[in-house]
Write an enzyme that holds these catalytic residues in place. Sequence first.
Site: not given
Length: 291
Positions: A73-74, A146-147, A176, A190-192
């Site tokens: 994905d990266g 993604n973000e 953090d 976000s999911l993690s």
Amino acid sequence: MKVALFGKRFDDDFASHVQRLISSLLDRGVNLVVDGRFLKFLHTKIGHLPEIPDYQSFNEVKDVDFIISIGGDGTLLETATLVREREIPVLGINTGRLGFLSLVDVDMIEQAVEALHSGRFAIDKRTLLQVSSEGFHFGGFPFALNELTVINSRRNSMIAVHTYVNDEYMNTYWADGLVVATPTGSTAYSLSCGGPIVMPDSGNFLITPIAPHNLNARPFVLPDRYRITLKPEGRDNSFQVNLDSRSFNLDGGHKLEITLAPFGFNLVNLHGQTFFTTIRNKLGWGLDKRN
């Protein structure tokens, strides 16, 4: 049909599959170009490689019909910096691990090439976010598929992120850091951090704190027509802003304005590949003897 290949290093086990991909494309008369750095790597991995032209920058792929991303994905996220506002469809061949975006496993290569050649595929249109900050330049591509994340640049203490929505004060996150994700990014960082999974076409932004110190802070979903403003504050007064895999150091005093990008990202799905099948397969949903 003209196709550009973009990729990163892969294990020896995938060399024969990538060779098969290239052969399948050329056998169908596809006009193929390959990222210059990736082509050099291919020469070290594949014994017999036909003469293929390379490209060195995003300006050289503006006339292609498709981009095929080889990696995880990266790697596929990096193709957004090649495609930019041109919205060239991107197909992901997964030589990585989980693969929420790189959906085509190596045993589906022939099927994928035939689908591109015959036009039997679906386009999954994804949104991007855009960030701006007065007096700061985000490398010419201030967008993320993604973000966006903001953290302490020294990673040794938490920060306060004062957050506003359409100029109205929303909350101060002591954490953090903070993630602002697109629906595509809802299955990533976000999911993690405990954020929800949302449908790709839901038209949302997600605000998710990273290890929040105020324990009543929770992920928040809002329409992507809204404007989000972040004002980070911390002891060191130095912050790191990440747009997907690209990082920028930002001094204190800057504020980040986040809006919906004026263009989208076209992800190629083969027939039968849907968002629900993807998350079932990748997250193991339904793997219960009662089902």
